[in-house]
Scaffold this motif. Structure first.
Motif, PDB file in Angstrom:
ATOM      1  N   LYS A   7      55.020  13.994 122.127  1.00 42.30           N
ATOM      2  CA  LYS A   7      55.169  13.361 123.436  1.00 42.30           C
ATOM      3  C   LYS A   7      56.439  13.886 124.091  1.00 42.30           C
ATOM      4  N   ASN A 179      54.458   6.622 127.551  1.00 42.41           N
ATOM      5  CA  ASN A 179      54.090   5.274 127.133  1.00 42.41           C
ATOM      6  C   ASN A 179      53.167   4.663 128.174  1.00 42.41           C
ATOM      7  N   ASP A 221      51.631  -0.430 123.595  1.00 45.21           N
ATOM      8  CA  ASP A 221      50.534   0.432 123.159  1.00 45.21           C
ATOM      9  C   ASP A 221      49.612  -0.332 122.210  1.00 45.21           C
TER      10      ASP A 221
END
Length: 684
Positions: A7, A179, A221
């Motif tokens: 990420k 996110n 998440d």
């Protein structure tokens, strides 16, 4: 789990990279995606859950995702229509970026989805085929652009009683850059959802309304997939209507049986947890039917099958539930004795139980079922003529007797066949079976007395033969006969005799008392002596005893071999293509070996004790086995010294007397003679 794609922080981007290197990087990223596919499959399966995943590194991030799934049934399968929206953002504020997505991005099983479309800002995006069940698509985002990607597809979920839909919402959060600001998933229903219609629904942070079930995640998440296991809609509708019918005030027994049947269908289709959920409900439904109509056999039959199903879920089958099943079958037959269909069904179920026990080698249990059914035949004698029952009885007897023959021998195997298929089924033409397995005889002989100790090892059914032998010996009057209660039994015979002729006569009386049984061939040969001599020679000063006895078991062994060969001939004449005939042939050959072992085990031990004089007893021993012969001899001398000693002593005493008498007479004569006169010395 480490993601296959790192990420990136917003704004990070590789600059000035040649196009060919970008293609190479995309290829490596696709390979990494394939690696992740194995990981995802190893973690779990996702029936019906097809999602988009990014390929390669990019500054494009996923802001939020929403998905709506509608589940419906279109016979014979259940389908789901899914529409998922992915809101993405190009964090690069100066250059456009190309986003490559894979669909689904992980390995899946089953057929591919139908009607797959991907649109971006209302325009359809071209999907190109990659690997099996894979598609790739490219979307270009302008600098700092926010874009919604809409994925639509229809996926089949199967046609079983229970259906599973699993949507990997957690993998979306793990594989996209950034996110998630929010995630939402909705299960929509055409009718209000009923918690009783599903088996599992996770995660448990859902909202239930009359129209849908919804999961919402804000700035968090998702950590696990959406997992929904439920009854297929048509089956749930059947169950719901069956419940309403069964609990109605005027409900009859068939309604309760129908409800129980649905519960059994559900219990049989799932794992242990599902079975344990519906098994007691099915039992309760059938019990309700029995209470409403005690004379209706259908509920008893249904409950018997359910108990058998429960028993077979354990290894070995649970005997307590098998017992309950047989009890219900008995109740069904007693209440449906006049109904041939009920009787046929009972026999079929009993046959199934026997077949399962027989294949597991549990012949005692299988025989228990057979005995129970024989008892029930008193209500319906035609059961005994049922073809399937007759065949199953025959198969059970053959398999059981075959196992017993291998493990225990022919006599117990014959007993199994006789009990199951009738006495005499194992009897061969022109031959017979041995009733004893061995004879041991100890013969202890002294001059004037002989003791026989006969040990007989009976086989199955041979105890009466031993008793008849004792009775025959006792009736012969040859000697004192006793029978011990030991195992094996021992017959003791004491014979007193004055000479060899009397001993031979007493043994021949014992031999004549023997019944005409081949088993006694060896014993008869021991009693009917080939030669017996006892000679006593009196030489006056000594007596010489000489013993000579001959025994032969050669002819006896040949007689037992004739019995064995008769069985071998009977076995050779069987058509072994039939399983029962093949078993009988093996059994008769084993019985033939029993006759041969009897010849080997017919043996005797002889002890002859003779008493010399003077001296210690002289003891000699011999042993003879089946098919052999031996000669036993012995001698002893008894001396008579005392008459000669007394004669010598008499002569010696007479000599002493005569000598003493002469000496005494001489002395007396000497004493009577006058003494000579003596002359004084001075007169000379």
């Amino acid at each position: 789990m480490q993601s296959w794609i790192a990420k990136q922080a917003p704004g990070e981007q590789a600059r000035g990279v040649p196009h060919r290197w970008r293609l190479a990087a995309a290829g490596l990223a696709l390979a990494a995606t394939l690696v992740l596919a194995g990981v995802a499959q190893a973690q779990d399966k996702y029936p019906g859950g097809w999602v988009l995943m990014p390929v390669g590194s990019s500054p494009v991030v996923l802001l939020s995702t929403t998905a709506d799934a509608t589940i419906y049934e279109q016979a014979p399968e259940v389908f789901t229509d899914v529409q998922a929206v992915y809101r993405v953002h190009n964090n690069d504020k100066r250059q456009p970026q190309k986003l490559t997505v894979a669909f689904p991005g992980y390995a899946v099983e089953g057929p591919a989805p139908q009607g797959v479309t991907l649109t971006a800002a209302g325009h359809e995006v071209t999907l190109r085929k990659a690997e099996t069940q894979w598609w790739l698509a490219d979307v270009t985002l302008q600098p700092d652009e926010r874009l919604s990607l809409t994925l639509k597809y229809t996926a089949p979920l199967g046609n079983g009683p229970f259906v599973q839909f699993r949507y990997p919402l957690d993998l979306i959060a793990k594989t996209w850059v950034g996110n998630l600001e929010s995630a939402r998933f909705t299960l929509a229903f055409s009718e209000p959802p009923n918690p009783q219609s599903w088996i599992r629904l996770t995660p448990d942070n859902y909202d239930l309304t009359a129209e849908a079930i919804t999961w919402s995640f804000d700035a968090v998440d998702p950590k696990e997939p959406i997992d929904y296991i439920f009854l297929r809609p048509s089956l749930w509708e059947r169950l719901r209507k069956a419940r309403q019918t069964a609990v109605a005030p005027d409900a009859q027994a068939p309604a309760a049986v129908a409800l129980g049947d649905i519960y059994v269908e559900l219990a049989s289709a799932g794992d242990s947890a599902i079975f344990d959920r519906y098994f007691p409900l099915a039992v309760a439904a059938y019990n309700q039917a029995q209470a409403k109509a005690p004379a209706d056999a259908s509920a008893y039959l249904a409950l018997a099958k359910l108990y058998r199903l429960r028993a077979e879920r354990s290894t070995p089958p649970d005997p307590s539930y098998l017992g309950l099943a047989t009890t219900q079958l008995a109740n069904a037959l007693e209440n449906g004795v006049q109904d041939p269909a009920i009787a046929e069904s009972v026999v079929k179920d009993f046959t199934t139980l026997m077949e399962a026990a027989r294949q597991d080698g549990d012949f005692d249990t299988a025989n228990t079922y057979l005995r129970r059914l024989d008892m029930l035949a008193s209500h319906l004698p035609s059961l005994l003529d049922n073809a399937s029952l007759v065949n199953e009885r025959r198969r059970l007897a053959i398999d059981w007797a075959g196992q017993v023959l291998a493990e225990q021998g022919p006599a117990p195997a014959r007993a199994v066949l006789g009990e199951s298929l009738g006495a005499g089924i194992a009897q061969p033409p022109g031959a017979r079976f041995a009733h004893i397995s061995g004879i041991q005889v100890k013969t202890d002989t002294q001059l004037g007395r002989r003791r026989l100790e006969i040990t007989v090892a009976p086989r199955e059914g041979g105890e009466s033969l031993v008793q008849s032998l004792h009775d025959a010996f006792a009736a012969s009057g040859a000697g004192a006969v006793t029978l011990t209660s030991t195992q094996p039994p021992v017959i003791q015979v004491d014979l007193n005799f004055g000479d060899a002729g009397e001993l031979r006569d007493r043994q021949e009386r014992l031999a004549a008392a023997l019944t005409d049984e081949p088993e006694w061939a060896g014993l008869k040969a021991m009693l009917e002596l080939d030669r017996l001599q006892w000679r006593r020679t009196d030489e006056g000063w000594r007596v010489v005893d000489s013993w000579n006895e001959e025994i032969s078991l050669v002819q006896a062994a040949a007689s037992l071999e004739d019995q064995a060969q008769a069985l071998d001939r009977a076995a050779a004449g069987m058509d072994v293509t039939d399983s029962l005939n093949a078993l009988l042939a093996d059994l008769w050959r084993a019985e033939a070996q029993t006759w041969r072992r009897l010849a080997e085990n017919t043996r005797s031990q002889y002890t002859l004790t003779m008493q010399p004089e003077p001296g210690a007893p002289i003891v000699r021993s011999w042993a003879i086995a089946g098919g052999a012969a031996t000669t036993m001899t012995g001698a002893a001398t008894q001396y008579r010294p005392f008459p000669y000693v007394w004669g010598v002593a008499g002569v010696y005493a007479l000599f002493i007397l005569v000598t003493g008498s002469l000496w005494w007479r001489r002395r007396r004569k000497t004493a009577k003679r006058p003494a000579p006169r003596s002359t004084p010395a001075g007169r000379r």
